[in-house]
Design an enzyme around this catalytic site. Structure first.
Site, mmCIF file in Angstrom:
data_model
loop_
_atom_site.group_PDB
_atom_site.id
_atom_site.type_symbol
_atom_site.label_atom_id
_atom_site.label_comp_id
_atom_site.label_asym_id
_atom_site.label_seq_id
_atom_site.Cartn_x
_atom_site.Cartn_y
_atom_site.Cartn_z
ATOM 1 C CE1 TYR A 146 -23.846 13.007 14.257
ATOM 2 C CE2 TYR A 146 -25.581 12.422 15.793
ATOM 3 C CZ TYR A 146 -24.512 12.057 15.017
ATOM 4 O OH TYR A 146 -24.101 10.752 14.994
ATOM 5 C CE LYS A 195 -10.906 13.664 4.192
ATOM 6 N NZ LYS A 195 -10.051 12.464 3.980
ATOM 7 C CG ASP A 227 -8.683 9.696 5.598
ATOM 8 O OD1 ASP A 227 -8.128 10.455 6.418
ATOM 9 O OD2 ASP A 227 -8.532 9.800 4.369
ATOM 10 C CG ASP A 251 -22.035 8.381 15.795
ATOM 11 O OD1 ASP A 251 -22.281 7.726 16.829
ATOM 12 O OD2 ASP A 251 -22.619 8.185 14.710
ATOM 13 C CG ASP A 255 -20.367 2.769 17.321
ATOM 14 O OD1 ASP A 255 -20.545 3.385 18.395
ATOM 15 O OD2 ASP A 255 -21.288 2.238 16.670
HETATM 16 C C1 IPM Z 1 -24.449 7.644 19.891
HETATM 17 C C2 IPM Z 1 -25.587 7.241 18.991
HETATM 18 C C3 IPM Z 1 -26.399 8.479 18.669
HETATM 19 C C4 IPM Z 1 -25.466 9.441 17.976
HETATM 20 C C5 IPM Z 1 -27.648 8.215 17.807
HETATM 21 C C6 IPM Z 1 -28.570 7.216 18.462
HETATM 22 C C7 IPM Z 1 -28.382 9.485 17.460
HETATM 23 O O1 IPM Z 1 -25.120 6.604 17.861
HETATM 24 O O2 IPM Z 1 -24.722 8.157 20.993
HETATM 25 O O3 IPM Z 1 -23.309 7.450 19.503
HETATM 26 O O4 IPM Z 1 -25.170 9.290 16.791
HETATM 27 O O5 IPM Z 1 -24.995 10.357 18.654
HETATM 28 MG MG MG Z 2 -23.052 6.198 17.896
#
Ligand code: IPM
Ligand code: MG
Length: 360
Positions: A146, A195, A227, A251, A255
Site C-alpha cells: 500500500y 507467503k 493461501d 485486508d 473481509d
Molecule cells: C479496509 C479497506 C481499505 C484498505 C481501502 C478502502 C483502501 O478495504 O480498510 O480494509 O484496503 O485498507
Molecule cells: Mg478492506
C-alpha cells in the site's frame, strides 16, 4: 473525564452510523460521568467536494490534536462515482491511507466473533461452526504494497505497472509485539500469516516474528501460508486466536473473517499508533447503495466506539457496558436488514442506535 474526539462521518452510510455511535458515547457519558466533545473533520469524497483533496493538512492536524478519531467510512461506488475520474492520490481512499500514515496508525485490530444469535447468518455448516469462533486479526497498516513505490510506464512498448512490497525489521517487530501483547490477554496463540515460500519480505517477517515470540514463552506461535489461511478460515475457524499478518494479506483475510461471522455490518476495528492514540472505524465500507435510507447497521461503528473506550481511554467498564447492550438488543431479537432472519424484529439505523442506548 473530558475527551476530545475527532469525528469523520465520511461518505455513503458514514454520517448515519457515526451519528448513532456518538449517541451511544453520549449515553455512556451520562451514565458514567464523562464528557465527549466532538470536532467534525472532512475526509474522503466529502472533503474532495469541498476542498478538492481527500484530506487537508488542517484536517490531519485536527485529528492529531484530538484524543482519538471516530470514522464512518469513505468512498463511493468505484467506477460509478464522480470521485473516480481523478488521479489515485485524489480519490476518497487516498484520504484513508494518508490519515493512517500521517498518524502512524500501524496496528489494525479487527476482531471477528460469531454471535450465537446470528449463527443462522453464518454461511458455514453447523459442523464447521462447532462451538463458534472468536479471533482477532492484527493487520500491519502502514507498510507493504500500500505504501511502496508505485508507477506505470512504458517498457519496450508495453505499459508496465510496478507496486513495491517493502518491510523493515522495525515495522515487523512493532506489529508482532502488539500481536503477542494482545494474545497474552486472550487464548495465548498467534498464527503469523505470510507467503514465505515465495516472498523475501515474508521470510524476514518469519524471522522477526520468531525473535519476538522468544520474549513470550507462554504464547504458542504457528506460521501459516496465506493461501492455506484463506482455506483454514472456512474449514476450521475455531483454531484461530490472534492472526498476525502484513497489510494486503490482512485486508483480504479480514473481509473473509468478517463474512463468516454472518455480516460485515457487525465488525469493529481499531487502528493504533505506538501509544494509546487510535482511529476507530467499522470494518465495512460506505455502502453508497443504501446511504440515507435508514437501512445501515450501526453496530460495527458502535462497537468501534467501545474499542475506543477500552484501548484509547482505558474505560473497560464503559466498553463492556456498550458490548453488553449490543448483545442484549440482539438477544431480544432486534435486527437491521443485513442480519434479519425469520422471527427477528426489523429495525432501522436510528432505532437500533436508540435501543442500544436504552440498554446502557
Ligand atoms: C479496509 C479497506 C481499505 C484498505 C481501502 C478502502 C483502501 O478495504 O480498510 O480494509 O484496503 O485498507
Ligand atoms: Mg478492506
Amino acid at each position: 473525564m473530558k475527551y476530545e474526539i475527532a469525528v469523520i462521518p465520511g461518505d455513503g452510510i458514514g454520517p448515519e452510523i457515526v451519528k448513532e455511535a456518538c449517541g451511544v458515547l453520549d449515553r455512556v457519558g451520562e451514565v458514567f460521568g464523562h464528557s465527549f466533545h466532538y470536532t467534525e473533520v472532512l475526509m474522503g469524497g466529502a472533503s474532495i467536494d469541498v476542498h478538492g483533496v481527500p484530506l487537508t493538512d488542517e484536517a490531519l492536524e485536527t485529528a492529531r490534536r484530538s484524543d482519538s478519531v471516530l470514522l464512518g467510512a469513505v468512498g463511493g461506488n468505484v467506477g460509478n462515482s464522480r470521485w473516480y475520474d481523478a488521479a489515485p492520490h485524489l480519490r476518497p481512499e487516498a484520504g484513508l491511507l494518508a490519515i493512517r500514515k500521517g498518524l502512524g496508525l500501524f496496528a489494525n485490530i479487527r476482531p471477528a466473533y460469531l454471535y450465537r444469535e446470528l449463527s443462522s447468518a453464518c454461511p458455514l455448516k453447523e459442523s464447521i461452526i462447532g462451538d463458534g469462533f472468536d479471533m482477532v486479526i492484527l493487520r500491519e497498516l502502514t507498510g507493504g504494497l500500500y505504501f511502496g513505490e508505485r508507477y506505470t510506464k512504458e517498457v519496450d512498448g508495453a505499459l508496465t505497472a510496478v507496486d513495491t512490497l517493502t518491510y523493515s525489521e522495525h515495522e515487523i517487530r512493532r506489529i508482532a509485539v502488539k500481536a503477542f501483547e494482545i494474545a497474552m490477554k486472550r487464548k495465548k496463540h498467534v498464527t503469523s500469516v505470510d507467503k514465505a515460500n515465495v516472498l523475501d519480505s515474508s521470510r524476514l517477517w518469519r524471522k522477526v516474528v520468531e525473535e519476538v515470540a522468544a520474549g513470550y514463552p507462554e504464547v504458542t506461535l504457528a506460521h501459516m501460508l496465506v493461501d492455506n489461511c484463506a482455506m483454514q478460515l472456512v474449514m476450521n475457524p475455531g483454531q484461530f486466536d490472534v492472526i498476525l499478518t502484513e497489510n494486503m494479506f490482512g485486508d483480504i483475510l479480514s473481509d473473509e473473517a468478517s463474512m463468516i461471522t454472518g455480516s460485515i455490518g457487525m465488525l469493529s476495528s481499531a487502528s493504533l499508533n505506538e501509544g494509546k492514540f487510535g482511529l476507530y472505524e467499522p470494518s465495512h465500507g460506505s455502502a453508497p447503495d443504501i446511504a440515507g435510507k435508514d437501512l445501515a447497521n450501526p453496530i460495527a461503528t458502535i462497537l468501534s466506539a467501545a474499542m475506543m473506550l477500552r484501548y484509547s481511554f482505558d474505560l473497560d467498564r464503559e466498553a463492556a457496558a456498550v458490548e453488553e447492550a449490543v448483545q442484549k438488543v440482539l438477544s431480544e431479537g432486534y435486527r437491521t436488514p443485513d442480519i434479519m432472519a425469520e422471527g427477528g424484529i426489523q429495525v432501522g439505523t436510528a432505532q437500533m442506535g436508540r435501543l442500544i442506548c436504552e440498554r446502557i
